[in-house]
Design an enzyme around this catalytic site. Structure first.
Site, short mmCIF file in Angstrom:
data_model
loop_
_atom_site.label_atom_id
_atom_site.label_comp_id
_atom_site.label_asym_id
_atom_site.label_seq_id
_atom_site.Cartn_x
_atom_site.Cartn_y
_atom_site.Cartn_z
N LYS A 9 4.02 -4.40 8.96
CA LYS A 9 5.39 -3.99 8.58
C LYS A 9 6.39 -4.25 9.72
O LYS A 9 5.99 -4.45 10.88
CB LYS A 9 5.38 -2.52 8.17
CG LYS A 9 4.57 -2.26 6.89
CD LYS A 9 4.70 -0.80 6.43
CE LYS A 9 3.90 -0.56 5.16
NZ LYS A 9 4.08 0.84 4.65
N TYR A 49 7.26 -2.69 -4.25
CA TYR A 49 6.96 -1.25 -4.28
C TYR A 49 7.48 -0.59 -5.56
O TYR A 49 7.76 0.63 -5.55
CB TYR A 49 7.56 -0.58 -3.04
CG TYR A 49 6.71 -0.69 -1.78
CD1 TYR A 49 5.42 -0.15 -1.73
CD2 TYR A 49 7.19 -1.29 -0.63
CE1 TYR A 49 4.64 -0.22 -0.58
CE2 TYR A 49 6.42 -1.37 0.53
CZ TYR A 49 5.14 -0.83 0.55
OH TYR A 49 4.37 -0.89 1.69
N ASN A 112 4.98 3.00 9.28
CA ASN A 112 3.55 3.19 9.49
C ASN A 112 2.77 1.88 9.66
O ASN A 112 1.59 1.82 9.35
CB ASN A 112 2.95 4.09 8.41
CG ASN A 112 3.10 3.52 7.02
OD1 ASN A 112 3.62 2.43 6.85
ND2 ASN A 112 2.63 4.25 6.03
N HIS A 115 0.69 -2.21 5.60
CA HIS A 115 0.41 -1.95 4.18
C HIS A 115 -0.95 -2.54 3.85
O HIS A 115 -1.33 -3.57 4.39
CB HIS A 115 1.46 -2.63 3.29
CG HIS A 115 1.02 -2.78 1.86
ND1 HIS A 115 1.16 -1.78 0.93
CD2 HIS A 115 0.40 -3.80 1.21
CE1 HIS A 115 0.66 -2.18 -0.23
NE2 HIS A 115 0.19 -3.41 -0.08
N GLU A 126 -0.81 -8.42 -5.63
CA GLU A 126 -0.05 -8.48 -4.38
C GLU A 126 -0.33 -9.78 -3.61
O GLU A 126 0.58 -10.33 -2.98
CB GLU A 126 -0.38 -7.26 -3.52
CG GLU A 126 0.17 -5.97 -4.15
CD GLU A 126 -0.17 -4.72 -3.37
OE1 GLU A 126 -0.85 -4.81 -2.32
OE2 GLU A 126 0.25 -3.63 -3.81
P1 ATP Z 1 1.23 1.23 1.62
O1 ATP Z 1 1.40 1.12 0.11
O2 ATP Z 1 2.43 0.78 2.39
O3 ATP Z 1 -0.05 0.58 2.08
P2 ATP Z 1 0.11 3.85 1.32
O4 ATP Z 1 -0.62 3.24 0.15
O5 ATP Z 1 -0.69 4.51 2.38
O6 ATP Z 1 1.06 2.78 2.00
P3 ATP Z 1 2.04 4.90 -0.56
O7 ATP Z 1 1.92 6.25 -1.16
O8 ATP Z 1 1.71 3.70 -1.40
O9 ATP Z 1 1.18 4.90 0.80
O10 ATP Z 1 3.53 4.77 -0.01
C1 ATP Z 1 4.08 3.49 0.28
C2 ATP Z 1 4.86 3.56 1.57
O11 ATP Z 1 6.01 4.38 1.35
C3 ATP Z 1 4.14 4.22 2.75
O12 ATP Z 1 3.32 3.36 3.46
C4 ATP Z 1 5.30 4.67 3.59
O13 ATP Z 1 5.85 3.57 4.34
C5 ATP Z 1 6.30 5.11 2.53
N1 ATP Z 1 6.16 6.54 2.22
C6 ATP Z 1 5.23 7.11 1.42
N2 ATP Z 1 5.40 8.44 1.35
C7 ATP Z 1 6.49 8.71 2.12
C8 ATP Z 1 7.19 9.89 2.45
N3 ATP Z 1 6.84 11.10 1.97
N4 ATP Z 1 8.27 9.78 3.28
C9 ATP Z 1 8.66 8.59 3.77
N5 ATP Z 1 8.02 7.42 3.48
C10 ATP Z 1 6.96 7.48 2.69
MG MG Z 2 0.34 2.13 -1.36
#
Ligand code: ATP
Ligand code: MG
Length: 140
Positions: A9, A49, A112, A115, A126
């Protein structure tokens, strides 16, 4: 062998962690099948997303994902989808296990670092989002 998609990211690219994260993924047994440095448009980030479009963090997430270059990777190994989720760690680095990519490189729950696809079905979707079939290199 299974394919999955990772995105290093914008926070991690900006911080200069790309090379260390690639080394971490290779050491975890993933082979790079395709790679592309991308600057996502707002429309692309919204589409990628889309599953989160009704969540309160959607708008800041799209803003973050379009804030700078990101590195899209098609990665292969056995059980790649589940294994990559283990290697990256929990969404919030505060909850991520020691030694995971997010524990090492993520700043917070939004910024974070990486992804990873969360199911085989989403991995196929994806990977195709970033890479046409012809760009996936066959490894000997
Ligand atoms: P990713 O899809 O990016 O691999 P993930 O699967 O661990 O991450 P998801 O629940 O799919 O988590 O959320 C997608 C992304 O949205 C997260 O990686 C983070 O960058 C952001 N995100 C998720 N929850 C929150 C939150 N509560 N506050 C801020 N950002 C969030
Ligand atoms: Mg995710």
């Amino acid at each position: 062998m299974q394919l999955t998609l990772a995105i290093i990211k914008p926070d991690a690219v900006q911080a200069g962690h790309t090379g260390k994260i690639l080394a971490h993924l290779e050491a975890a047994g993933f082979q790079i099948r395709a790679v592309r440095l991308v600057r996502l448009s707002t429309a692309q980030a919204q589409a990628f997303y889309a599953v989160h479009r009704d969540r309160p963090f959607f708008k800041p997430l799209v803003a973050f994902m379009t804030s700078g270059p990101a590195l899209a990777l098609a990665l292969a190994r056995d059980n790649a989808v589940a294994h990559l989720r283990d290697v990256i760690g929990a969404t919030d680095p505060a909850d991520a296990k020691p030694g995971t990519v997010r524990k090492l490189y993520a700043q917070n729950k939004e910024r974070n670092a990486i992804h990873a696809s969360d199911s085989a079905e989403n991995a196929a979707r994806e990977v195709a989002f970033f890479f046409p079939e012809r760009e996936l290199v066959e490894l000997g």
